[in-house]
Design a protein around this motif. Sequence first.
Motif, PDB file in Angstrom:
ATOM      1  N   LEU A   1       0.817  -1.204   0.000  1.00 31.75           N
ATOM      2  CA  LEU A   1       0.000   0.000   0.000  1.00 31.75           C
ATOM      3  C   LEU A   1       0.855   1.260   0.000  1.00 31.75           C
ATOM      4  O   LEU A   1       0.540   2.234  -0.687  1.00 31.75           O
ATOM      5  N   ARG A   2       1.942   1.247   0.723  1.00 35.54           N
ATOM      6  CA  ARG A   2       2.813   2.434   0.763  1.00 35.54           C
ATOM      7  C   ARG A   2       3.306   2.785  -0.630  1.00 35.54           C
ATOM      8  O   ARG A   2       3.442   3.961  -0.986  1.00 35.54           O
ATOM      9  N   GLU A   3       3.583   1.784  -1.462  1.00 33.31           N
ATOM     10  CA  GLU A   3       4.090   2.033  -2.807  1.00 33.31           C
ATOM     11  C   GLU A   3       3.005   2.569  -3.729  1.00 33.31           C
ATOM     12  O   GLU A   3       3.306   3.039  -4.829  1.00 33.31           O
ATOM     13  N   ARG A   4       1.759   2.503  -3.309  1.00 30.32           N
ATOM     14  CA  ARG A   4       0.657   3.017  -4.129  1.00 30.32           C
ATOM     15  C   ARG A   4       0.171   4.376  -3.652  1.00 30.32           C
ATOM     16  O   ARG A   4      -0.902   4.829  -4.059  1.00 30.32           O
ATOM     17  N   VAL A   5       0.932   5.044  -2.819  1.00 29.62           N
ATOM     18  CA  VAL A   5       0.571   6.399  -2.372  1.00 29.62           C
ATOM     19  C   VAL A   5       0.997   7.411  -3.436  1.00 29.62           C
ATOM     20  O   VAL A   5       2.082   7.312  -4.012  1.00 29.62           O
TER      21      VAL A   5
ATOM     22  N   ASN B   1       9.980   9.220  -3.036  1.00 31.89           N
ATOM     23  CA  ASN B   1       9.671   7.984  -3.754  1.00 31.89           C
ATOM     24  C   ASN B   1       8.197   7.601  -3.639  1.00 31.89           C
ATOM     25  O   ASN B   1       7.848   6.447  -3.366  1.00 31.89           O
ATOM     26  N   VAL B   2       7.337   8.605  -3.853  1.00 35.40           N
ATOM     27  CA  VAL B   2       5.912   8.343  -4.005  1.00 35.40           C
ATOM     28  C   VAL B   2       5.539   8.631  -5.450  1.00 35.40           C
ATOM     29  O   VAL B   2       6.350   9.142  -6.223  1.00 35.40           O
ATOM     30  N   ASN B   3       4.321   8.303  -5.826  1.00 34.66           N
ATOM     31  CA  ASN B   3       3.841   8.601  -7.169  1.00 34.66           C
ATOM     32  C   ASN B   3       3.350  10.047  -7.215  1.00 34.66           C
ATOM     33  O   ASN B   3       3.068  10.652  -6.184  1.00 34.66           O
ATOM     34  N   PHE B   4       3.220  10.597  -8.420  1.00 39.94           N
ATOM     35  CA  PHE B   4       2.937  12.026  -8.566  1.00 39.94           C
ATOM     36  C   PHE B   4       1.662  12.251  -9.358  1.00 39.94           C
ATOM     37  O   PHE B   4       1.525  11.786 -10.492  1.00 39.94           O
ATOM     38  N   LEU B   5       0.699  12.950  -8.727  1.00 41.74           N
ATOM     39  CA  LEU B   5      -0.539  13.354  -9.388  1.00 41.74           C
ATOM     40  C   LEU B   5      -0.424  14.813  -9.811  1.00 41.74           C
ATOM     41  O   LEU B   5      -0.216  15.688  -8.980  1.00 41.74           O
ATOM     42  N   THR B   6      -0.557  15.070 -11.090  1.00 39.61           N
ATOM     43  CA  THR B   6      -0.576  16.440 -11.578  1.00 39.61           C
ATOM     44  C   THR B   6      -1.915  16.669 -12.256  1.00 39.61           C
ATOM     45  O   THR B   6      -2.454  15.761 -12.905  1.00 39.61           O
ATOM     46  N   SER B   7      -2.490  17.850 -12.078  1.00 39.50           N
ATOM     47  CA  SER B   7      -3.873  18.059 -12.482  1.00 39.50           C
ATOM     48  C   SER B   7      -3.997  19.176 -13.501  1.00 39.50           C
ATOM     49  O   SER B   7      -3.067  19.454 -14.273  1.00 39.50           O
ATOM     50  N   SER B   8      -5.141  19.837 -13.483  1.00 40.18           N
ATOM     51  CA  SER B   8      -5.370  20.959 -14.407  1.00 40.18           C
ATOM     52  C   SER B   8      -4.978  22.284 -13.779  1.00 40.18           C
ATOM     53  O   SER B   8      -5.299  23.346 -14.317  1.00 40.18           O
ATOM     54  N   VAL B   9      -4.262  22.236 -12.638  1.00 35.12           N
ATOM     55  CA  VAL B   9      -3.793  23.444 -11.951  1.00 35.12           C
ATOM     56  C   VAL B   9      -2.313  23.281 -11.626  1.00 35.12           C
ATOM     57  O   VAL B   9      -1.901  22.266 -11.047  1.00 35.12           O
ATOM     58  N   VAL B  10      -1.503  24.265 -11.995  1.00 32.05           N
ATOM     59  CA  VAL B  10      -0.085  24.277 -11.634  1.00 32.05           C
ATOM     60  C   VAL B  10       0.263  25.678 -11.142  1.00 32.05           C
ATOM     61  O   VAL B  10      -0.486  26.636 -11.363  1.00 32.05           O
ATOM     62  N   MET B  11       1.409  25.790 -10.473  1.00 35.67           N
ATOM     63  CA  MET B  11       1.909  27.083 -10.020  1.00 35.67           C
ATOM     64  C   MET B  11       3.072  27.499 -10.908  1.00 35.67           C
ATOM     65  O   MET B  11       4.025  26.728 -11.082  1.00 35.67           O
ATOM     66  N   ALA B  12       2.989  28.708 -11.443  1.00 34.07           N
ATOM     67  CA  ALA B  12       4.018  29.178 -12.370  1.00 34.07           C
ATOM     68  C   ALA B  12       5.276  29.638 -11.662  1.00 34.07           C
ATOM     69  O   ALA B  12       6.343  29.741 -12.278  1.00 34.07           O
ATOM     70  N   GLY B  13       5.169  29.947 -10.354  1.00 32.87           N
ATOM     71  CA  GLY B  13       6.349  30.434  -9.640  1.00 32.87           C
ATOM     72  C   GLY B  13       6.848  31.730 -10.247  1.00 32.87           C
ATOM     73  O   GLY B  13       6.079  32.633 -10.567  1.00 32.87           O
TER      74      GLY B  13
END
Length: 338
Positions: free
Chosen positions: A172-176, A193-205
Amino acid sequence: MTRPLRKLGFLTIGLFDPDRPREGHESTLRLIELGERLGFDSAWLRHRHLQHGISSPVAVLAAASQRTSRIELGTAVTPLGLENPFRLAEDLATVDVLSGGRLNPGVSVGTPIHWEHLRDHLYPGTWEQEDFSKQRVARLLHNLAGGDVSTFSGTEGIETFSTRIQPFSPGLRERVWYGGGSHGSAAWAGEANVNFLTSSVVMAGDIENPDFATVQREQIDLFRSKHADGEAARVSQGLVVIPTDSATPEQVARYEAYAAARLPRTSAPVGPARLMFAPDLVGTSGQVAEALSGHAGFQAVDEVAFALPFTFEEADYVQILTDMAERLGPLLGWSPAS
């Protein structure tokens, strides 16, 4: 070059009538069942606290786990500022066991929205001491990995106690997943070392003249550069995508009006955080596939959790999901799960 799409998922917030909440929750469960029949790889629920959307995705996914057998079930995302990582780990592990290892917990951190209005009810007397940093994620990961959370173990009377969260669900930890929209979050997720969710919102900085797709691609590349799995590290993209192949003219008109009303927010970065929003993609599967093929962020992923629009009817979602699975997915190189 665009990667063939390997995993197709969808995301919903599960709206409901406040006077008849069961109907909305049942509708969401029916959509997850439909997703499994159509061959989707995953279904994701988004938290909506103090709103007329699903406030307890983990509980709803427990129900979904008993009405499905294959489709992966995720949260996108659980804001950890309103959660106790000890108790949440118990709930997540329980649902993962019930589902046969299909749970994908997506989480984020930060001060809860409308914090000043709810803090005395959420953490009475202790809200000033709460830590809303990524250390909260680290605590959850420790718990899900089976790390010690107590110094006591053994038998006391007729009861036996463990030092780690129970039930323990291996893998389960590897599926976070960590839901992030900034370069800093992308780097942290890779280092953790977790997985990464990126959506329709980002920060331009501090990027001058930013382009959404380019910024998102930079974050994906940065994440993988920090992750132990490198280019194989898992990233899922969550744009709002509305194929119209089998839609009625009335549905198409509503979909286009929905996207048009949200389009102005995509023209320039917003606020101190310089938030950038991706335009919603509305059109035939061929048109949507063409738009995605030229999207720098999409070109770097082989998993998606396309977001369903917030305010449509169940019949609309059935049409959208069906077109996604039967027409759009194959155009992107995806094959439905059997």
